[in-house]
Design a protein around this motif. Structure first.
Motif, PDB file in Angstrom:
ATOM      1  N   LEU A  44     -70.132  21.615 -33.902  1.00 51.98           N
ATOM      2  CA  LEU A  44     -69.537  20.872 -34.927  1.00 51.98           C
ATOM      3  C   LEU A  44     -68.935  20.221 -34.561  1.00 51.98           C
ATOM      4  CD1 LEU A  44     -70.547  20.601 -37.895  1.00 51.98           C
ATOM      5  CD2 LEU A  44     -67.965  21.438 -38.916  1.00 51.98           C
ATOM      6  N   ILE A  45     -69.452  18.391 -34.420  1.00 49.85           N
ATOM      7  CA  ILE A  45     -68.323  17.715 -33.927  1.00 49.85           C
ATOM      8  C   ILE A  45     -67.870  16.256 -34.778  1.00 49.85           C
ATOM      9  CG2 ILE A  45     -68.150  15.345 -32.404  1.00 49.85           C
ATOM     10  CD1 ILE A  45     -70.488  16.482 -30.778  1.00 49.85           C
ATOM     11  N   ALA A  46     -66.740  16.888 -34.876  1.00 49.83           N
ATOM     12  CA  ALA A  46     -65.979  15.319 -36.013  1.00 49.83           C
ATOM     13  C   ALA A  46     -65.879  14.499 -35.708  1.00 49.83           C
ATOM     14  CB  ALA A  46     -64.721  15.727 -36.329  1.00 49.83           C
ATOM     15  N   VAL A  47     -67.326  13.467 -36.375  1.00 48.70           N
ATOM     16  CA  VAL A  47     -66.892  12.260 -36.344  1.00 48.70           C
ATOM     17  C   VAL A  47     -67.045  10.915 -36.338  1.00 48.70           C
ATOM     18  CG1 VAL A  47     -69.193  10.761 -35.783  1.00 48.70           C
ATOM     19  CG2 VAL A  47     -69.112  12.580 -34.445  1.00 48.70           C
ATOM     20  N   SER A  48     -66.248  10.081 -37.034  1.00 52.75           N
ATOM     21  CA  SER A  48     -65.525   9.682 -37.719  1.00 52.75           C
ATOM     22  C   SER A  48     -66.755   8.206 -37.911  1.00 52.75           C
ATOM     23  CB  SER A  48     -64.159   8.976 -37.634  1.00 52.75           C
ATOM     24  OG  SER A  48     -64.315   8.322 -36.431  1.00 52.75           O
ATOM     25  N   GLY A  49     -67.158   7.617 -36.310  1.00 53.00           N
ATOM     26  CA  GLY A  49     -67.494   6.525 -36.102  1.00 53.00           C
ATOM     27  C   GLY A  49     -67.047   5.647 -35.799  1.00 53.00           C
ATOM     28  N   GLY A  50     -65.467   5.659 -34.903  1.00 48.53           N
ATOM     29  CA  GLY A  50     -64.397   5.181 -34.025  1.00 48.53           C
ATOM     30  C   GLY A  50     -65.290   5.398 -32.735  1.00 48.53           C
ATOM     31  N   ILE A  51     -64.464   4.611 -32.217  1.00 51.14           N
ATOM     32  CA  ILE A  51     -65.040   4.325 -30.366  1.00 51.14           C
ATOM     33  C   ILE A  51     -64.863   5.919 -30.097  1.00 51.14           C
ATOM     34  CG2 ILE A  51     -63.209   3.371 -29.990  1.00 51.14           C
ATOM     35  CD1 ILE A  51     -64.591   2.193 -27.403  1.00 51.14           C
ATOM     36  N   ASP A  52     -63.393   6.606 -30.462  1.00 53.69           N
ATOM     37  CA  ASP A  52     -63.806   7.783 -29.412  1.00 53.69           C
ATOM     38  C   ASP A  52     -64.499   9.254 -29.811  1.00 53.69           C
ATOM     39  OD1 ASP A  52     -61.114   6.945 -28.436  1.00 53.69           O
ATOM     40  OD2 ASP A  52     -60.205   7.439 -30.191  1.00 53.69           O
ATOM     41  N   SER A  53     -65.028   8.879 -31.137  1.00 49.98           N
ATOM     42  CA  SER A  53     -66.007  10.609 -31.542  1.00 49.98           C
ATOM     43  C   SER A  53     -66.987   9.643 -31.274  1.00 49.98           C
ATOM     44  CB  SER A  53     -65.376  10.594 -32.945  1.00 49.98           C
ATOM     45  OG  SER A  53     -65.831   9.332 -33.991  1.00 49.98           O
ATOM     46  N   MET A  54     -67.592   8.440 -30.771  1.00 54.91           N
ATOM     47  CA  MET A  54     -68.520   8.198 -30.835  1.00 54.91           C
ATOM     48  C   MET A  54     -68.960   8.464 -29.245  1.00 54.91           C
ATOM     49  SD  MET A  54     -70.313   7.373 -33.775  1.00 54.91           S
ATOM     50  CE  MET A  54     -72.096   6.436 -33.217  1.00 54.91           C
TER      51      MET A  54
END
Length: 456
Positions: A44-54
């Protein structure tokens, strides 16, 4: 704010092509060498939508893993928060990735529990992540923390005062939480995003210097990198050295712990005679006690030489000086309730079990149970806290004795006294529970029915 990969000049893209290939290759080698247990797991990947998580999501998509995405909408930035959610949902739909979304009233939660917004958001998201891991059968949670996050954490802890552990950076693994990008810098991640035209959302709050982390990010770390062009590499090496030093500290702490500390009845008893032989005993106290929320270290070090009965408290624990020991125990309300104990064990609040047995079942020298003559008991029995003036007739002794005198002779600590409970038949003590029985209720030759009373 929506951002695409920047810089479409041919020369720039040709230069970055090597960055793309290098980072992807380094990432895959890093997974293979250090996180190989992720292969074949449900992630499971925590994705905020910011550059790091994308970028983290892009790298795992390129590397053939079984992934899903979790996105938190903290409702803190109005239309921006809603836009982030829509963006992450569109990306997951495009690549057929399963998505979990949760909405939080972060401000209300922070007000309710008197937390900062940052701490509230952290608690909310990790509580929810843990629920997904458990309910959906995921093996690990992946977050996009990177090298610059570790630098920021180091500087925050350093500026506030910390022990060695606070200077070792963000751990790559903490239980089921994995941070695969910790060896990659922010610049490297940005270059990868631009080369691969990775789309992301810009969080406007990142531009604000309201928070300490942002102040360090915008004003301090750029100067350090300007002074030393190889700062990121140097910092990584420093972290590695500090982590190795911390490992040696942990090893020494465990070895000395076994010699100095005894775990007894949910308490930790630190032998001060053994402790004070050590020239650096304060360091060991710090290592052993910091997981229990203590912060008043000077007071704790002074407690070693204080008079018996003095205590220091954390939120959930207390540390008591008792003769030649420091006793660590959970804080508890002094229970004054009285419970009735019936022969059929219907009161679930009492940790006792009553059972009729035969003489052949009687065993000696067991502190967790007693055998009594049923005919000497008057039900219901009473389970209560001891009181001044209580006395009993100790088994194996002549005459009677005050319970308080028994405690003194047996060297009960303040905590032991508070936790002591009596089992009584009307006003007569049958048992100082778990410690000593009263001989008036003992089994004898004329006993018809034997009852075994056992501490659960």
């Amino acid at each position: 704010m929506f951002v695409e990969g920047k810089g479409d000049a041919g020369s720039f893209n040709r230069e970055l092509k090597s960055v793309h290939l290098a980072m992807l290759s380094e990432f895959q080698n890093h997974i293979s060498q250090n996180l190989s247990f992720l292969k074949g797991k449900k992630l499971l990947i925590a994705v905020s939508g910011g550059i790091d998580s994308m970028v983290l999501l892009h790298l795992f998509r390129q590397s053939d893993f079984n992934i899903s995405v979790a996105h938190c909408n903290f409702k803190l930035r109005g239309s921006e928060s809603e836009g982030d959610e829509v963006f992450v949902e569109s990306v997951c739909n495009r690549y057929h990735i399963k998505l979990f979304v949760n909405h939080f009233d972060t401000k209300k939660y922070a007000d309710l529990y008197k937390l900062s917004i940052q701490v509230a958001a952290r608690q909310l998201r990790y509580n929810w992540f843990n629920e997904i891991l458990e309910n959906e059968g995921f093996d690990y949670l992946l977050t996009a923390h990177h090298l610059d996050d570790s630098i920021e954490t180091f500087l925050i802890n350093f500026s506030r005062g910390t022990g060695l552990e606070g200077l070792t950076g963000i751990p790559q693994q903490n239980g089921k939480i994995i941070r695969p990008l910790l060896s990659f810098s922010r610049e490297y991640i940005e270059s990868y995003a631009q080369e691969n035209v990775v789309q992301w959302r810009e969080d406007s709050s990142n531009a604000s210097d309201k928070y300490l982390r942002n102040k360090l990010r915008h004003n301090v770390i750029p100067i350090l990198k300007e002074l030393n062009s190889g700062f990121s590499d140097s910092f990584q090496q420093t972290l590695k050295n500090l982590q190795q030093a911390q490992s040696m500290v942990d090893d020494a702490s465990r070895i000395v712990y076994r010699k100095v500390v005894e775990d007894v009845d949910y308490q930790k008893r630190i032998n001060l005679t053994e402790l004070l032989i050590l020239p650096n005993y304060q360091a060991y106290l710090y290592q052993w006690l910091k997981p229990f929320g203590f912060t008043a270290w000077n007071d704790i070090y002074d407690l070693v030489h204080a008079q018996s009965g003095k205590q220091i408290f954390s939120d959930q624990y207390r540390l008591l000086k008792d003769r030649n020991e420091l006793i660590l125990a959970e804080k508890s309300e002094a229970e004054s309730e009285t419970f009735l104990v019936y022969q059929d064990n219907t009161n679930l609040n009492v940790p006792l079990k009553l059972k009729v047995c035969n003489k052949g079942d009687i065993t000696l020298d067991q502190k967790d149970c007693i055998f009594v003559d049923k005919d000497t008991l008057k039900f219901p029995l009473v389970f209560r806290k001891w009181q001044e003036g209580d006395y009993f007739y100790p088994s194996g002794m002549l005459g009677k004795k005050k319970v308080s005198k028994y405690f003194k002779d047996e060297k009960f600590s303040l905590i032991d006294k508070e936790n002591a409970r009596l089992l009584c038949s009307e006003n007569e003590v049958v048992w100082i529970v778990g410690k000593r029985a009263d001989r008036r209720f003992s089994v004898n030759k004329t006993t018809q029915t034997i009852i075994k009373i056992q501490l659960k």
